[in-house]
Enzyme design. Structure first.
Site, PDB file in Angstrom:
ATOM      1  CG  ASP A 118      -4.212   4.690  -1.958  1.00  0.00           C
ATOM      2  OD1 ASP A 118      -3.330   3.850  -1.673  1.00  0.00           O
ATOM      3  OD2 ASP A 118      -5.229   4.850  -1.278  1.00  0.00           O
ATOM      4  CG  ASP A 159      -1.862   1.137   1.311  1.00  0.00           C
ATOM      5  OD1 ASP A 159      -2.114   1.775   0.276  1.00  0.00           O
ATOM      6  OD2 ASP A 159      -2.369   1.414   2.411  1.00  0.00           O
TER       7      ASP A 159
END
Ligand SMILES: *[C@@H]1O[C@H](CO)[C@@H](O)[C@H](O)[C@H]1NC(C)=O
Ligand SMILES: *[C@@H]1O[C@H](CO)[C@@H](O)[C@H](O)[C@H]1NC(C)=O
Ligand SMILES: *[C@@H]1O[C@H](CO)[C@@H](O)[C@H](O)[C@H]1NC(C)=O
Ligand SMILES: *[C@@H]1O[C@H](CO)[C@@H](O)[C@H](O)[C@H]1NC(C)=O
Ligand SMILES: *[C@@H]1O[C@H](CO)[C@@H](O)[C@H](O)[C@H]1NC(C)=O
Ligand SMILES: *[C@@H]1O[C@H](CO)[C@@H](O)[C@H](O)[C@H]1NC(C)=O
Ligand SMILES: *[C@@H]1O[C@H](CO)[C@@H](O)[C@H](O)[C@H]1NC(C)=O
Length: 567
Positions: A350, A96
């Protein structure tokens, strides 16, 4: 060759004994970079995600006359397997760029034992706070598992799931007592993700093995309470660490940064610079990679352009997340190039988000341009699957250079004839670009210079690597023509301009006489007020751990207002 750090050695690791072995080992074969291959897992939820899953959708006729759609295997996430501790316990984590802490699930998570882990956990979607209890949300999978889709109704907390025990074991758990090298920090860890999921636990350090690499004294948290079935390897900026910007930090005095995973690679001399390159590969590929400390020129085409990170958060002196300025957006459709806007908009890159979120009027413009119409019944832009022109591309101008992203990547298939456009409206003037966009781009994150370099990804590339170590600036990258023309203040989205004939300076000015569009009436029926903050875990500042059960029953917009108030 592998040397395990015993407890004693770990104590002596100030001498870097464990780390240096690893480093030496590495330097034999590789030159100051680490290539971490990851698996792209797809599924309806984390727990049913598999490598080879194909999207499946079902349509059921409901009693009240409309079709209920169930769509599975559309969540994708990027995972790596870690070997943790002296006994090499295997744990799979999600990679992430939207967070900065590594945490894994402890074997003592009561949510597993009690069978209450819900099957979801990915910041793919949005809460629908305005939803009434009687509303049926056929797309709850976009946010949550079906069991949690009803959270917005305020009637449900954590839903027991029969498969919970399996869910916990699927991605592995970590028993601290089985690792002689584990050292607890005795400090509390708490993270709240944009999808409302949380992890609570304790900080500690231990050895982590990944892709043949053994690194000692890595800080990570062991979650003893979490409703997420998969842990997270957050590789973002240290400023975004929960120890610095998380909700447990109640005063600036308590805030501190520690060396997170990318920084540990640098600490141990495994990489020269805290920088890495992310290649998600084609949307149907099963693997991708993150290359720490280097750039692979074979994974992109054209020029690698550098742009600065921007800081849109108040209270921080420099950027703490990967936000850049989108300087324009257009479409290449019907054999024409159309510029939708040249208004500067902050865009968050993201990898922990699947889809794309745009200010609602811009989402409307995109939808119109690709021929999708808003369905107030479902609350999404939809189009006939047969009308989808596979040559249509969404064109992003990041500052005098363009990244083209095929419309197909944004399409959510169903088994029926109707397709969903995975471009979701959100309130506020900011964008979140998840995997659907990132698949089209080769992205180099320079965490020291606070810059991003972008190029068109060479998707599906099977050619041999062409790797350059990053020691100072990113090799071969050049400053974008409009590098300095960054976002400074929120402006309403204006139409006009031309991103297709970019010349330095001119493309950044909105042509005079532009009109400001308002959101279509279609989108106004569906407030998405929580989305802007949905992937910023530091926005959870106001949420205390004891609130975790309250979360699910709370009207999210209220929560977000409280949070905003705090900022
Ligand atoms: C582990 O790393 C931290 C810095 O992140 C350092 O302060 C500490 O001394 C190290 N511990 C050992 C046992 O090497
Ligand atoms: C963890 O995975 C590695 C490689 O996949 C394997 O060699 C090792 O035996 C596994 N460890 C455990 C404890 O299962
Ligand atoms: C989990 O750890 C936290 C912090 O160390 C602690 O406050 C909490 O009581 C623990 N919960 C359980 C269920 O053990
Ligand atoms: C763990 O403890 C060490 C030593 O006190 C500290 O330097 C480090 O920042 C801590 N790590 C985390 C993640 O809190
Ligand atoms: C990208 O995908 C192709 C096939 O789709 C595969 O052959 C290749 O190995 C993948 N590249 C990486 C770096 O995973
Ligand atoms: C659209 O713009 C691209 C440059 O981004 C150009 O290569 C292409 O020829 C243009 N297409 C048309 C139809 O003008
Ligand atoms: C392309 O054609 C479709 C169908 O006629 C239309 O809905 C859409 O608005 C057009 N898009 C552009 C950018 O011209």
């Amino acid at each position: 060759m592998k040397v395990k750090c015993t407890g004693l050695l770990t104590l002596l690791a100030g001498l870097a004994s464990c780390a240096s072995v690893t480093k030496a080992e590495l330097e034999d074969s590789r030159a100051n970079y680490v290539k971490l291959g990851f698996d792209k897992l797809k599924g309806n939820t984390f727990s049913d995600a598999t490598k080879h899953a194909k999207p499946i959708a079902k349509l059921h006729k409901r009693d009240d006359g409309y079709e209920e759609m169930t769509i599975v295997n559309q969540q994708s996430f990027y995972s790596v397997e870690l070997g943790v501790g002296s006994s090499d316990q295997n744990v799979t984590v999600l990679v992430d760029t939207g967070s900065s802490d590594l945490w894994i699930m402890g074997s003592n998570n009561p949510y597993c034992k009690a069978g209450t882990v819900s099957n979801n956990k990915r910041r793919v979607g949005i809460r629908h706070p305005e939803k009434r209890a009687e509303d049926f949300d056929p797309f709850s999978w976009l946010t949550f598992s079906s069991s949690e889709g009803s959270t917005a109704t305020g009637t449900q907390t954590i839903v027991p799931s029969a498969s919970a025990t399996l869910t916990c074991s699927q991605y592995g758990t970590f028993a601290t007592s089985s690792s002689s090298s584990f050292q607890s920090n005795d400090t509390e860890f708490y993270i709240q993700y944009g999808d409302g999921t949380f992890a609570l636990g304790t900080w500690g350090t231990d050895t982590i093995k990944v892709d043949g690499l053994e690194i000692s004294n890595v800080s990570f948290a062991v979650a003893n309470e979490t409703d997420s079935s998969v842990g997270v390897l957050g590789i973002g900026l240290p400023g975004l660490e929960t120890t610095n910007s998380g909700s447990l930090v109640t005063s600036a005095r308590d805030a501190y940064e520690y060396e997170n995973f990318p920084l540990v690679l640098k600490r141990d001399g495994i990489i020269n610079r805290n920088a890495y390159s992310l290649f998600l590969n084609s949307s149907d590929a099963q693997t991708g990679s993150v290359l720490f400390g280097a750039v692979d020129h074979s994974k992109y085409t054209g020029t690698l352009y550098t742009i600065p990170l921007i800081n849109t958060l108040s209270g921080y002196s420099e950027p703490i997340q990967f936000e850049v300025t989108l300087q324009g957006l257009g479409l290449q459709a019907n054999d024409t190039n159309t510029t939708l806007t040249t208004t500067k908009i902050p865009a968050l890159l993201d990898s922990g988000t699947t889809l794309a979120y745009f200010p609602s009027n811009l989402a409307t413009m995109i939808a119109r341009g690709v021929g999708a119409t808003y369905s107030s019944l479902y609350g999404y832009y939809m189009m006939s699957c047969s009308d989808i022109d596979t040559s249509t591309e969404i064109i992003y101008d990041f500052g005098g250079f363009l990244i083209a992203s095929p419309l197909e990547n944004y399409i959510i298939q169903t088994s029926g004839s109707t397709c969903i456009l995975g471009i979701l409206p959100q309130s506020g003037n900011s964008i979140i670009l998840g995997d659907t966009f990132l698949t089209s781009a080769y992205v180099v994150y320079d965490l020291e210079n606070l810059e991003i370099s972008l190029a068109q990804a060479n998707v599906g590339s099977t050619g041999s690597d062409n790797i350059d170590v990053i020691s100072s600036s990113v090799p071969s990258a050049v400053k974008a023509p409009a590098y300095s023309s960054t976002w400074s203040t929120s402006a309403s989205i204006a139409t006009g301009g031309n991103i297709f004939t970019v010349t330095v300076g001119s493309s950044q000015n909105n042509s005079s006489g532009t009109t400001t569009t308002s959101g279509s009436s279609g989108t106004t029926t569906r407030s998405t007020s929580t989305t802007t903050s949905s992937t910023r875990q530091n926005l959870a500042i106001a949420i205390q751990p004891s609130w975790q059960f309250v979360w699910t029953g709370l009207c999210m917009s209220t929560v977000v207002s409280i949070i905003s108030w705090f900022l």
